[in-house]
Scaffold this motif. Structure first.
Motif, PDB file in Angstrom:
ATOM      1  N   ALA A 159      19.347  56.503  14.394  1.00  0.00           N
ATOM      2  CA  ALA A 159      19.791  55.490  15.375  1.00  0.00           C
ATOM      3  C   ALA A 159      20.848  54.574  14.742  1.00  0.00           C
ATOM      4  CB  ALA A 159      18.581  54.676  15.845  1.00  0.00           C
TER       5      ALA A 159
ATOM      6  N   ASP B 191      14.401  58.790  11.317  1.00  0.00           N
ATOM      7  CA  ASP B 191      14.702  58.612  12.749  1.00  0.00           C
ATOM      8  C   ASP B 191      15.437  57.291  12.979  1.00  0.00           C
ATOM      9  OD1 ASP B 191      13.458  61.012  13.157  1.00  0.00           O
ATOM     10  OD2 ASP B 191      11.572  60.164  13.877  1.00  0.00           O
ATOM     11  N   ALA B 192      15.033  56.239  12.274  1.00  0.00           N
ATOM     12  CA  ALA B 192      15.716  54.949  12.421  1.00  0.00           C
ATOM     13  C   ALA B 192      17.137  55.039  11.857  1.00  0.00           C
ATOM     14  CB  ALA B 192      14.920  53.849  11.712  1.00  0.00           C
TER      15      ALA B 192
ATOM     16  N   THR C 253      11.615  49.811  17.079  1.00  0.00           N
ATOM     17  CA  THR C 253      11.557  50.563  18.341  1.00  0.00           C
ATOM     18  C   THR C 253      11.530  52.075  18.112  1.00  0.00           C
ATOM     19  OG1 THR C 253      13.959  50.452  18.448  1.00  0.00           O
ATOM     20  CG2 THR C 253      12.751  48.770  19.680  1.00  0.00           C
ATOM     21  N   THR C 254      11.386  52.482  16.831  1.00  0.00           N
ATOM     22  CA  THR C 254      11.349  53.928  16.537  1.00  0.00           C
ATOM     23  C   THR C 254       9.965  54.488  16.889  1.00  0.00           C
ATOM     24  OG1 THR C 254      12.945  53.700  14.754  1.00  0.00           O
ATOM     25  CG2 THR C 254      11.571  55.667  14.690  1.00  0.00           C
TER      26      THR C 254
ATOM     27  N   GLY D 263       8.908  54.868   7.385  1.00  0.00           N
ATOM     28  CA  GLY D 263       9.631  53.897   8.209  1.00  0.00           C
ATOM     29  C   GLY D 263       8.800  52.637   8.401  1.00  0.00           C
TER      30      GLY D 263
ATOM     31  N   GLY E 249       7.386  60.002  14.892  1.00  0.00           N
ATOM     32  CA  GLY E 249       8.111  61.274  14.852  1.00  0.00           C
ATOM     33  C   GLY E 249       7.317  62.331  14.114  1.00  0.00           C
TER      34      GLY E 249
ATOM     35  N   LEU F  50      15.819  48.559  14.389  1.00  0.00           N
ATOM     36  CA  LEU F  50      15.708  49.937  14.860  1.00  0.00           C
ATOM     37  C   LEU F  50      14.329  50.517  14.546  1.00  0.00           C
ATOM     38  CD1 LEU F  50      19.300  51.010  13.831  1.00  0.00           C
ATOM     39  CD2 LEU F  50      18.437  50.724  16.165  1.00  0.00           C
ATOM     40  N   LEU F  51      13.796  50.159  13.395  1.00  0.00           N
ATOM     41  CA  LEU F  51      12.454  50.655  13.040  1.00  0.00           C
ATOM     42  C   LEU F  51      11.410  50.129  14.030  1.00  0.00           C
ATOM     43  CD1 LEU F  51      12.482  50.387   9.132  1.00  0.00           C
ATOM     44  CD2 LEU F  51      12.035  52.467  10.470  1.00  0.00           C
TER      45      LEU F  51
ATOM     46  N   ILE G 244       6.004  56.954  11.694  1.00  0.00           N
ATOM     47  CA  ILE G 244       7.279  56.296  11.986  1.00  0.00           C
ATOM     48  C   ILE G 244       8.228  56.648  10.843  1.00  0.00           C
ATOM     49  CG2 ILE G 244       8.446  54.088  12.330  1.00  0.00           C
ATOM     50  CD1 ILE G 244       5.741  53.093  13.525  1.00  0.00           C
TER      51      ILE G 244
END
Ligand code: G1P
Length: 307
Positions: A242, A238-239, A225-226, A116, A229, A222-223, A234
């Motif tokens: 979202a 996960d992004a 604020t990811t 990410g 994980g 989005l990345l 990152i």
């Protein structure tokens, strides 16, 4: 396509990873430079993107990856020597590594903070347009149309993020981003959930994300604020999780065969299959394999014992 629709012209290649699974081969050489027959993995990835219409290759690199920059750069000395010797075929081979009209951009991922983070490093180069991501260690033989070509065709119709997926034996779910989805068309489904490397018991289905993504630029915000994980990194997954709460994200089951060239076994399988298709090698190599393993359906186990 109408004027409102966008084309995919940029592809991001995250190539900063250490390649520990191939040590010592990758101590001084990037894993993406490992050749399958006579071409490095990263060149297959670049060719796949170019075949899909991409004309800007964005490499997210690290300090140990200079060989990748050299590979896609002009080599004046070698070209001059090949030209002087009249070796025109080889000269063209070297020159065509980056076809005319295609440019390469390099950006450093200073810290190993995950896929990410690597994609986020390309934010200012990609800008506000959808783009492709290709992980070179997933080598995909798409036959007539490369995997990214197939995905771009789907993108041109749907104009939203699309992930390349394939069915895997569920016991390997801990190696992949895994999705659940509902079918909406031929090979296409709408992603409902995505999770990074779950245990088989927690996998939402047997559909795994392979190293092919088309993403809208919303992914960058989005990345940013990811949180970290799986593995403290990152995660792109996960992004994307979202993203799919805001936008439609599709899964595309590509036509073709994928080789996990991040593993020794997958790399060996790719080497054999690509050698069997190689115009210069196919006949001799087939002959060798026949001799080595027996012509008439002889048992492989027996020929291994004989060797
Ligand atoms: C990455 C992604 C994973 C994806 C996989 C495909 O994992 O994080 O979601 O399924 O690539 O190859 P990696 O193989 O880098 O651990």
């Amino acid at each position: 396509m109408s004027s409102k629709e966008t084309r995919i012209t940029k592809a991001v290649f995250p190539v900063a990873g250490m390649g520990t699974r191939f040590l010592p081969a990758t101590k001084a050489n990037p894993k993406e430079m490992l050749p399958v027959v006579d071409k490095p993995l990263i060149q297959y990835a670049a060719e796949e993107a170019i075949a899909a219409g991409v004309d800007e290759l964005i490499f997210v690199t690290s300090s140990s990856k200079r060989a990748i920059e050299d590979h896609f750069d002009k080599n004046y000395e070698m070209e001059a020597e090949l030209a002087a010797k009249g070796k025109i075929d080889l000269l063209n081979l070297v020159r065509d590594v980056v076809p005319k009209g295609v440019s390469c951009v390099y950006v450093r991922q200073a810290e190993a903070l995950g896929l990410g983070h690597a994609v986020l490093c390309a934010k200012s180069i990609v800008g506000n347009e959808p783009f492709a991501v290709i992980l070179a260690d997933d080598l995909i033989d798409g036959g007539n149309a490369s995997c990214m070509q197939q995905m771009v065709a789907a993108f041109n119709e749907k104009q939203c993020s699309i992930l390349g997926v394939e069915k895997i034996p569920i016991e390997y779910s801990h190696k992949y981003g895994m999705i659940s989805s509902e079918e909406i068309g031929d090979r296409l489904s709408r992603i409902k959930s995505i999770i990074e490397k779950p245990d088989p018991a927690d996998a939402p289905s047997d559909l795994a994300v392979v190293g092919r993504y088309i993403l809208t630029p919303r992914i960058f915000g989005l990345l940013e604020t990811t949180p970290r994980g799986a593995g403290g990194e990152i995660q792109l997954t996960d992004a994307i999780d979202a993203l799919l709460k805001e936008e439609e994200v599709l899964a595309y089951q590509f036509k073709g065969k994928r080789y996990d060239c991040g593993s020794k076994l997958g790399y060996l399988k790719a080497s054999i299959d690509y050698a069997l298709q190689h115009p210069e090698l196919a006949d001799d190599f087939t002959e060798y394999l026949k001799k080595r393993f027996g012509q008439n359906g002889g048992r492989i186990e027996d020929s291994i014992k004989r060797a």
